[in-house]
Design a protein around this motif. Structure first.
Motif, PDB file in Angstrom:
ATOM      1  N   ALA A   1      10.703  46.338  54.628  1.00 51.37           N
ATOM      2  CA  ALA A   1       9.452  46.713  53.960  1.00 51.37           C
ATOM      3  C   ALA A   1       9.721  47.660  52.796  1.00 51.37           C
ATOM      4  O   ALA A   1       9.104  47.545  51.734  1.00 51.37           O
ATOM      5  CB  ALA A   1       8.499  47.356  54.971  1.00 51.37           C
ATOM      6  N   ALA A   2      10.666  48.605  53.005  1.00 48.96           N
ATOM      7  CA  ALA A   2      11.003  49.532  51.918  1.00 48.96           C
ATOM      8  C   ALA A   2      11.625  48.789  50.739  1.00 48.96           C
ATOM      9  O   ALA A   2      11.327  49.093  49.571  1.00 48.96           O
ATOM     10  CB  ALA A   2      11.957  50.606  52.428  1.00 48.96           C
TER      11      ALA A   2
ATOM     12  N   GLN B   1      10.202  48.652  47.001  1.00 50.77           N
ATOM     13  CA  GLN B   1      10.974  49.015  45.819  1.00 50.77           C
ATOM     14  C   GLN B   1      11.023  47.865  44.816  1.00 50.77           C
ATOM     15  O   GLN B   1      10.938  48.078  43.600  1.00 50.77           O
ATOM     16  CB  GLN B   1      12.397  49.414  46.236  1.00 50.77           C
ATOM     17  CG  GLN B   1      12.470  50.698  47.038  1.00 50.77           C
ATOM     18  CD  GLN B   1      11.940  51.889  46.265  1.00 50.77           C
ATOM     19  OE1 GLN B   1      12.136  52.003  45.055  1.00 50.77           O
ATOM     20  NE2 GLN B   1      11.247  52.780  46.959  1.00 50.77           N
ATOM     21  N   GLY B   2      11.151  46.625  45.328  1.00 48.98           N
ATOM     22  CA  GLY B   2      11.126  45.475  44.430  1.00 48.98           C
ATOM     23  C   GLY B   2       9.800  45.337  43.710  1.00 48.98           C
ATOM     24  O   GLY B   2       9.745  45.027  42.513  1.00 48.98           O
ATOM     25  N   THR B   3       8.713  45.577  44.462  1.00 51.75           N
ATOM     26  CA  THR B   3       7.386  45.512  43.845  1.00 51.75           C
ATOM     27  C   THR B   3       7.231  46.569  42.762  1.00 51.75           C
ATOM     28  O   THR B   3       6.708  46.303  41.670  1.00 51.75           O
ATOM     29  CB  THR B   3       6.304  45.698  44.922  1.00 51.75           C
ATOM     30  OG1 THR B   3       6.439  44.665  45.901  1.00 51.75           O
ATOM     31  CG2 THR B   3       4.908  45.634  44.308  1.00 51.75           C
ATOM     32  N   LEU B   4       7.686  47.788  43.082  1.00 50.96           N
ATOM     33  CA  LEU B   4       7.578  48.868  42.089  1.00 50.96           C
ATOM     34  C   LEU B   4       8.408  48.555  40.841  1.00 50.96           C
ATOM     35  O   LEU B   4       7.973  48.812  39.713  1.00 50.96           O
ATOM     36  CB  LEU B   4       8.045  50.188  42.712  1.00 50.96           C
ATOM     37  CG  LEU B   4       7.155  50.763  43.814  1.00 50.96           C
ATOM     38  CD1 LEU B   4       7.799  51.998  44.412  1.00 50.96           C
ATOM     39  CD2 LEU B   4       5.777  51.090  43.272  1.00 50.96           C
ATOM     40  N   ALA B   5       9.618  48.007  41.053  1.00 51.82           N
ATOM     41  CA  ALA B   5      10.450  47.668  39.903  1.00 51.82           C
ATOM     42  C   ALA B   5       9.784  46.591  39.043  1.00 51.82           C
ATOM     43  O   ALA B   5       9.800  46.662  37.807  1.00 51.82           O
ATOM     44  CB  ALA B   5      11.825  47.201  40.374  1.00 51.82           C
ATOM     45  N   GLU B   6       9.185  45.591  39.697  1.00 51.65           N
ATOM     46  CA  GLU B   6       8.525  44.524  38.947  1.00 51.65           C
ATOM     47  C   GLU B   6       7.303  45.052  38.201  1.00 51.65           C
ATOM     48  O   GLU B   6       7.047  44.671  37.054  1.00 51.65           O
ATOM     49  CB  GLU B   6       8.129  43.396  39.897  1.00 51.65           C
ATOM     50  CG  GLU B   6       7.426  42.223  39.228  1.00 51.65           C
ATOM     51  CD  GLU B   6       8.296  41.509  38.201  1.00 51.65           C
ATOM     52  OE1 GLU B   6       7.757  40.750  37.391  1.00 51.65           O
ATOM     53  OE2 GLU B   6       9.531  41.730  38.218  1.00 51.65           O
TER      54      GLU B   6
ATOM     55  N   GLU C   1      -2.779  48.282  54.040  1.00 49.19           N
ATOM     56  CA  GLU C   1      -1.526  47.540  54.156  1.00 49.19           C
ATOM     57  C   GLU C   1      -0.332  48.470  53.958  1.00 49.19           C
ATOM     58  O   GLU C   1       0.663  48.381  54.683  1.00 49.19           O
ATOM     59  CB  GLU C   1      -1.498  46.404  53.139  1.00 49.19           C
ATOM     60  CG  GLU C   1      -2.482  45.281  53.451  1.00 49.19           C
ATOM     61  CD  GLU C   1      -2.538  44.243  52.355  1.00 49.19           C
ATOM     62  OE1 GLU C   1      -1.813  44.424  51.341  1.00 49.19           O
ATOM     63  OE2 GLU C   1      -3.296  43.265  52.491  1.00 49.19           O
ATOM     64  N   ARG C   2      -0.416  49.353  52.974  1.00 48.66           N
ATOM     65  CA  ARG C   2       0.676  50.300  52.756  1.00 48.66           C
ATOM     66  C   ARG C   2       0.846  51.226  53.955  1.00 48.66           C
ATOM     67  O   ARG C   2       1.966  51.509  54.391  1.00 48.66           O
ATOM     68  CB  ARG C   2       0.410  51.139  51.501  1.00 48.66           C
ATOM     69  CG  ARG C   2       0.473  50.367  50.203  1.00 48.66           C
ATOM     70  CD  ARG C   2       0.246  51.305  49.026  1.00 48.66           C
ATOM     71  NE  ARG C   2       0.222  50.589  47.768  1.00 48.66           N
ATOM     72  CZ  ARG C   2       1.298  50.273  47.072  1.00 48.66           C
ATOM     73  NH1 ARG C   2       2.488  50.615  47.532  1.00 48.66           N
ATOM     74  NH2 ARG C   2       1.199  49.629  45.929  1.00 48.66           N
ATOM     75  N   VAL C   3      -0.277  51.709  54.496  1.00 48.72           N
ATOM     76  CA  VAL C   3      -0.229  52.626  55.627  1.00 48.72           C
ATOM     77  C   VAL C   3       0.340  51.926  56.863  1.00 48.72           C
ATOM     78  O   VAL C   3       1.158  52.484  57.596  1.00 48.72           O
ATOM     79  CB  VAL C   3      -1.628  53.190  55.914  1.00 48.72           C
ATOM     80  CG1 VAL C   3      -1.642  53.974  57.212  1.00 48.72           C
ATOM     81  CG2 VAL C   3      -2.073  54.098  54.767  1.00 48.72           C
TER      82      VAL C   3
END
Length: 388
Positions: free
Chosen positions: A177-178, A182-187, A357-359
Motif C-alpha cells: 500500500a505504501a 508513493q507511486g500515486t504521489l510521484a505520478e 480509503e487512505r485511513v
C-alpha cells in the motif's frame, strides 16, 4: 486460509489415532466372540465405541470441559471392559494420547500413570504378575508421553509460525500500500509539472497577448471579444494553477507539522478564510502516514472551499504515545452525513470516501461530525505517534 505447514501432519496423526482405536476395539470384539465371554463385554465394547465415535470431534478443539467429560466416560467404560477382557488393555495406548491432548496441565501425564497402573493390575488379575505384564504397559506409557509431548511442542511451534506468517502478510500488505501511495504521489507530481509547463504556460501567454491587444486597440470593434477571451484565459489559468496546487502537496522535507501549517496558511490566504493552525513542530510517523495526513488535510480544506462557505477554519494535530489525531473543523453551512444526497455522491461524499480509503490503508479511523448550519469537523486517528 491456514498457512501451517504441519497441518497435514496433525490431521494424519488424528486419523491414525482413530484408526488405531477402531482396530484395537475390533480385536477385543473378535476375541470376545471367539472365547464366548458373554454378552456383557460385547455391550461394553459397543458402548465404548459409541462414546468414542460420538465425542471424537470434541478432541479436535483441544482442552475443554466437554472434552474432559468425554475422556472420563471413555475411561470408566474401558476400565469395566478391561476387567472382563484382558485384550482390552491394549486400548489404553490410544487413550494415553487422548489424556495428553484433552486434559489440562499435569492432569494428562497423571492420567497416563494411573491408567498404566490399572493396566498392570488387569494383566495381573487375568494371568498373574509377569515381567511382560509390567514392562509392556510402562514402555507404552513412556512412548506415549514422549510422542504426546513432542506433538504438543510441534503444535505450539506451528501456532507461532502461523502468527509470524500473519504478521509478515500484514507487513507485506502495508508495504504494498505504501508503494502504491508513493507511486500515486510521484505520478501526481509528474502530472502537475506537465500541466504547469504546458497548459498553464500556454494560458499565461494567451492572457498576456490578449492583454496587449486590448491595450493597443482599446476602442476597436472587437474589444469586447478580446476582453472576454482574456477573462476566459485568466479564469482557466487560475483553475489550472489550483489544480496544480492540489496535485502537488507541500513538501514534507521539514516534517508534517510545518507542511500542515504551510498548507493551511496558503489555503487561507487564497480562499480568504481565517485559519487557526495548532500543530507540533516535529511528529514521529512513517512517511506514508505523514503523506496520508497531509493529503487528508488538503482534501478537507478543498471541501471547505467548495461547499462550506465558511469564515473560520481550524486545523490541529495532536499526538500521544500510540496514536496521532488530525482535526479539520469549520463554521460553514455543514451537511447531513446520513442524507440521501450525501450517500449518493453529493456534497462532500467523494472527498470523504477518498479520505476513508487512505485511513483504512493505515488501519486508522475517521469521524465526520456535521449538521446543517453547524459546520463540519473531520477527525482522523492513525496508530503510532509521538513528538520529538
Amino acid at each position: 486460509m491456514s498457512h501451517r505447514p504441519l497441518a497435514p501432519v496433525f490431521a494424519g496423526l488424528r486419523i491414525g489415532l482413530h484408526a488405531l482405536f477402531a482396530g484395537l476395539l475390533a480385536l477385543v470384539v473378535v476375541r470376545v466372540l471367539l472365547t464366548g465371554a458373554g454378552v456383557t463385554p460385547i455391550v461394553l465394547a459397543v458402548v465404548l465405541g459409541a462414546i468414542y465415535g460420538a465425542g471424537a470431534w470434541v478432541a479436535r478443539g483441544g482442552r475443554s470441559a466437554a472434552g474432559v467429560i468425554w475422556v472420563l466416560a471413555l475411561t470408566v467404560v474401558w476400565a469395566a471392559l478391561v476387567w472382563l477382557v484382558p485384550e482390552a488393555a491394549y486400548l489404553v495406548f490410544p487413550l494415553f494420547f487422548l489424556y495428553l491432548h484433552v486434559l489440562p496441565g499435569v492432569a494428562g501425564p497423571l492420567a497416563v500413570v494411573a491408567t498404566t497402573a490399572l493396566t498392570v493390575a488387569a494383566f495381573a488379575l487375568h494371568g498373574g504378575l509377569t515381567v511382560g505384564g509390567v514392562v509392556g504397559p510402562v514402555v507404552g506409557a513412556g512412548v506415549a508421553l514422549l510422542i504426546g509431548l513432542g506433538y504438543a511442542a510441534l503444535e505450539r511451534r506451528a501456532a507461532e509460525r502461523e502468527e509470524l506468517m500473519a504478521e509478515l502478510l500484514a507487513t507485506r500488505d502495508r508495504l504494498a500500500a505504501a508503494e502504491r501511495e508513493q507511486g500515486t504521489l510521484a505520478e501526481r507530481g509528474r502530472l502537475a509539472r506537465e500541466i504547469h509547463d504546458t497548459v498553464a504556460q500556454g494560458l499565461s501567454s494567451i492572457q498576456m497577448l490578449l492583454y496587449a491587444a486590448e491595450r493597443a486597440d482599446a476602442t476597436g470593434p472587437g474589444i469586447d471579444h478580446i476582453r472576454l477571451a482574456r477573462q476566459t484565459a485568466a479564469d482557466g489559468l487560475a483553475e489550472t494553477r489550483r489544480f496544480i496546487r492540489e496535485l502537488a502537496p507541500p513538501s514534507l522535507t521539514h516534517g508534517l507539522g510545518p507542511a500542515l501549517e504551510r498548507l493551511a496558511r496558503g489555503w487561507g490566504e487564497h480562499a480568504g478564510v481565517a485559519v487557526d493552525v495548532d500543530v507540533p513542530d516535529e511528529v514521529v510517523l512513517p512517511m506514508d502516514a505523514q503523506t496520508a495526513l497531509l493529503r487528508i488535510a488538503q482534501g478537507a480544506l478543498a471541501n471547505v472551499a467548495q461547499h462550506a462557505a465558511a469564515t473560520h477554519v481550524r486545523v490541529s494535530l495532536s499526538t500521544s504515545d500510540d496514536a496521532v489525531r488530525l482535526t479539520v473543523s469549520d463554521d460553514g453551512r455543514g451537511f447531513d452525513p446520513d442524507s440521501d444526497e450525501a450517500q449518493d455522491g453529493g456534497t462532500d461524499s467523494f472527498g470523504l470516501r477518498a479520505m476513508r480509503e487512505r485511513v483504512d490503508q493505515l488501519d486508522g479511523t475517521i469521524e465526520v461530525t456535521s449538521a446543517p448550519a453547524r459546520g463540519t469537523t473531520v477527525a482522523v486517528t492513525l496508530p503510532g505517534g509521538g513528538t520529538r
